[in-house]
Design an enzyme around this catalytic site. Structure first.
Site, short mmCIF file in Angstrom:
data_model
loop_
_atom_site.label_atom_id
_atom_site.label_comp_id
_atom_site.label_asym_id
_atom_site.label_seq_id
_atom_site.Cartn_x
_atom_site.Cartn_y
_atom_site.Cartn_z
N HIS A 102 -9.39 9.24 -5.45
CA HIS A 102 -9.56 9.90 -6.75
C HIS A 102 -9.42 11.41 -6.60
CE1 HIS A 102 -11.05 6.04 -7.99
NE2 HIS A 102 -12.10 6.11 -7.20
N GLU A 119 -17.88 9.52 -6.71
CA GLU A 119 -18.69 8.35 -7.02
C GLU A 119 -19.63 8.01 -5.88
OE1 GLU A 119 -15.33 5.85 -7.89
OE2 GLU A 119 -15.22 5.06 -5.87
N HIS A 177 -10.51 5.10 -0.06
CA HIS A 177 -11.53 4.05 0.02
C HIS A 177 -11.08 2.77 -0.65
CE1 HIS A 177 -12.18 5.99 -3.89
NE2 HIS A 177 -12.58 4.80 -4.30
N ARG A 197 -3.52 4.77 -6.65
CA ARG A 197 -3.45 3.61 -5.76
C ARG A 197 -2.51 3.92 -4.60
NH1 ARG A 197 -2.18 -0.10 -9.98
NH2 ARG A 197 -4.29 -0.19 -10.75
ZN ZN Z 1 -13.11 4.44 -6.39
#
Ligand code: ZN
Length: 321
Positions: A102, A119, A177, A197
């Site tokens: 991200h 996150e 991740h 992605r």
């Molecule tokens: Zn994620």
């Protein structure tokens, strides 16, 4: 002014190719199909949750923000013209998620109005042998990652980490991740839906076609020297005690073990989000009390004041710093 109380939202369930039915264990109603994500508290164009309890039932979190944001979100939690700062999800990873990364808020390629995404995960359940992908191997730079993607061997560049229930992972923007099969996760993140992605195992999506990869964006936003990702075991914690399990510019998350009546209070600076991770108990405030159980999430207005937890349960508490 309405009487404030802990807001509970109707979750927005999302079908995902990697999803399953595990969220049923929390008594949640799932639509048909492979359900990967339950958006429990959301104020995003891709999912806005609506209040399902009390006097404000039926209002979306966006409407709550417009009407009561300043009072409910607190001086640090309320952003003028912004969305609610966090997005709270439960994830059922019945299959491997794509390898992803991200961006930070500063990335130029972000869609208009969208934020970056830092996150954290708290592992609610993990099958024996479950693992995740967490960061690059030592020494992998942009050229090495680009070559590996090009040659279809990106997995060689990534660190695999075994996981157990109770593990906490901090995933700052820029950390490559992936959650993998066999884990159920509570996710607390910046209010963003932007994912680049890197690799998707050459697996067809729900429509039977390969899902899009975002190689250039991924290479641009990856933090090759590391972004400060950290993981911890969270079992060294006493009864009625908080342990900080993630700290970022966007959220502070603590884990608490409720074993007896525990008096707490909100502050004028921030709302409080409670995620019941395990067990059952009660949540009481000036004017009410409610039975609570694992899988439920509550938004406590900054103006709520004192509240009390009781019972036998594990709770995640999030605020804006
Ligand atoms: Zn994620």
């Amino acid at each position: 002014m309405t009487q404030t109380y802990p807001l509970q939202f109707k979750p927005e369930m999302k079908e995902r190719i990697w999803g399953g039915r595990a969220l049923e264990q929390f008594g949640l109603e799932l639509p048909e199909g492979a359900i990967g994500e339950g958006w429990m508290i959301g104020d995003h164009p891709n999912g806005t949750t609506k209040v399902m309890n009390g006097a404000l039932a039926g209002l979306g979190l966006d409407e709550i923000r417009e009407k009561y944001g300043r009072e409910y979100f607190g001086t640090k939690g309320y952003a003028e013209n912004g969305r609610f700062p966090l997005l709270i999800k439960l994830l059922d990873c019945n299959d491997d998620l794509s390898i992803q990364v991200h961006p930070t808020d500063a990335y130029e390629g972000l869609p208009e109005g969208e934020l970056g995404k830092t996150e954290m995960w708290y592992i609610l359940a993990a099958e024996p042998g479950a693992k995740i992908i967490y960061g690059l191997k030592e020494g992998v730079d942009r050229a090495a990652l680009a070559a590996a993607i090009e040659e279809g061997r990106v997995m060689d560049c990534l660190q695999e980490v075994p996981v157990e229930a109770g593990d906490a992972f901090y995933i700052p923007a820029g950390t490559v991740h992936a959650l993998c099969a066999g884990v159920v996760v509570a996710e607390i993140q910046q209010n963003s839906d932007t994912t680049y992605r890197v690799f998707d195992y050459n697996r067809p999506g729900l429509d039977g076609k390969l899902r899009e990869l975002h190689v250039e964006d991924s290479l641009n936003v990856t933090a090759y020297e590391g972004a400060g990702a950290s993981r911890m075991k969270t079992d060294a914690i006493g009864d009625n005690e908080w342990l900080t399990i993630a700290e970022s510019p966007y959220f502070i998350v603590e884990k608490g073990l409720v074993r007896a009546p525990w008096k707490l209070t909100t502050t004028p600076e921030s709302f409080v989000i409670l995620v019941i991770a395990e067990g059952t108990g009660s949540l009481s405030w000036d004017g009410g009390t409610q039975a609570v159980k694992a899988g439920e999430c509550f938004l406590l207005p900054a103006s709520l004041g004192s509240y009390e937890l009781d019972g036998s349960m594990t709770v995640l508490r999030s605020v804006t710093p």
